[in-house]
Design an enzyme around this catalytic site. Sequence first.
Site, short mmCIF file in Angstrom:
data_model
loop_
_atom_site.label_atom_id
_atom_site.label_comp_id
_atom_site.label_asym_id
_atom_site.label_seq_id
_atom_site.Cartn_x
_atom_site.Cartn_y
_atom_site.Cartn_z
CG ASP A 48 -2.02 -1.06 1.15
OD1 ASP A 48 -1.82 -2.07 0.45
OD2 ASP A 48 -3.06 -0.88 1.81
CE LYS B 207 -5.23 2.12 2.67
NZ LYS B 207 -4.12 1.38 3.30
CE LYS C 266 -6.82 -1.19 2.70
NZ LYS C 266 -5.48 -1.80 2.95
#
Length: 261
Positions: free
Chosen positions: A102, A166, A203
Site C-alpha cells: 500500500d 485506496k 479500498k
Amino acid sequence: MADAASKAELAARALALVDLTNLNDGCTAADIDALCARAVTEHGHVAAVCVYPAFVAQAKAKLAGTPVKVATVVNFPAGGVDTRAVVEETARAIADGADEIDLVMPYRAFVEGRRGFAEEMIIRVKAAIPAPAQLKVILETGEIGDPLLIHQASLTAIAAGADFIKTSTGKVKVNATLEAAEIMLTVIDEVRTEQPGRHVGFKPAGGIRTLDEAAAYLALADRILGPNWVSSATFRFGASGLLDALIDVIKGGAGSAREGY
C-alpha cells in the site's frame, strides 16, 4: 437492512473483504501476534492483515497455512518524495514476504502540479513488485480535497500500474468518504469500459467501524460497478475495529466496534 438474518449475511460478506489493520504508533510484536490471531475466525477469514514493514516477516510466519494475505505500507503516512528510498522500502517488504504493498502517492507533489513525478514513483514501485504481489495506491483523498483532482489522481495511479486505488492512510483529519469513493469507483468503471480486461480494485480506509458504514460503501460499489463486481480481488476495507462489529452482528448483536484505524 431489515432483519437480523439479512444483516448477518451482509456482515459475512463484508468480513471477507477486510484488510485487518494495525498501523498504530507504538505497535509491538505482541500486537501483531494478536492481530494475526484475529484474522481467521469461526465465521470466516479476513482478506489480509495490514502492518508496518518491520512486522511483515512476523505476520507472514504467523499466517502461514491460511488464505490471509500480508499487506504493508510504504511512503507512509507522509507521502514523501524520496522515490529511491520508497523503492528500496518496497523491495525489502517483498523480500520479507509481503503479498500487497500500500503505497502513499506523493499527493502534495501531485496537488502542486508535479503529476509526472507522482506517476513516476508509482511506476517504479510497481516495477519492484513481482506478480502475483499487488500494488494499492493511497491517494489521501481527504487532503487532496478537490473532486476533479481526486478524479485525476485516480486516473494517474491506474495509468501507472495500480492494482487498487485506496482513499486514505487513516492518519489525517478526513479519511474515507462516500463522496471520494463515488469518484474513485466511477473512474474504475470508466477504465473498465475503455480498457476491457483491465481490472482495478478499490479500498476505502480510515473511520469505517460499523456495519452500516461498510454497507454504504458496498451499496455504492454495487450501484456503479454491478452487484457481481465486489470480491476480495476487487474491494477491501482498511479497518481495525470493523471486524469486531461484523462478528457481533453475525452473532446477532448490534455491531459494537473497537476504536481504531
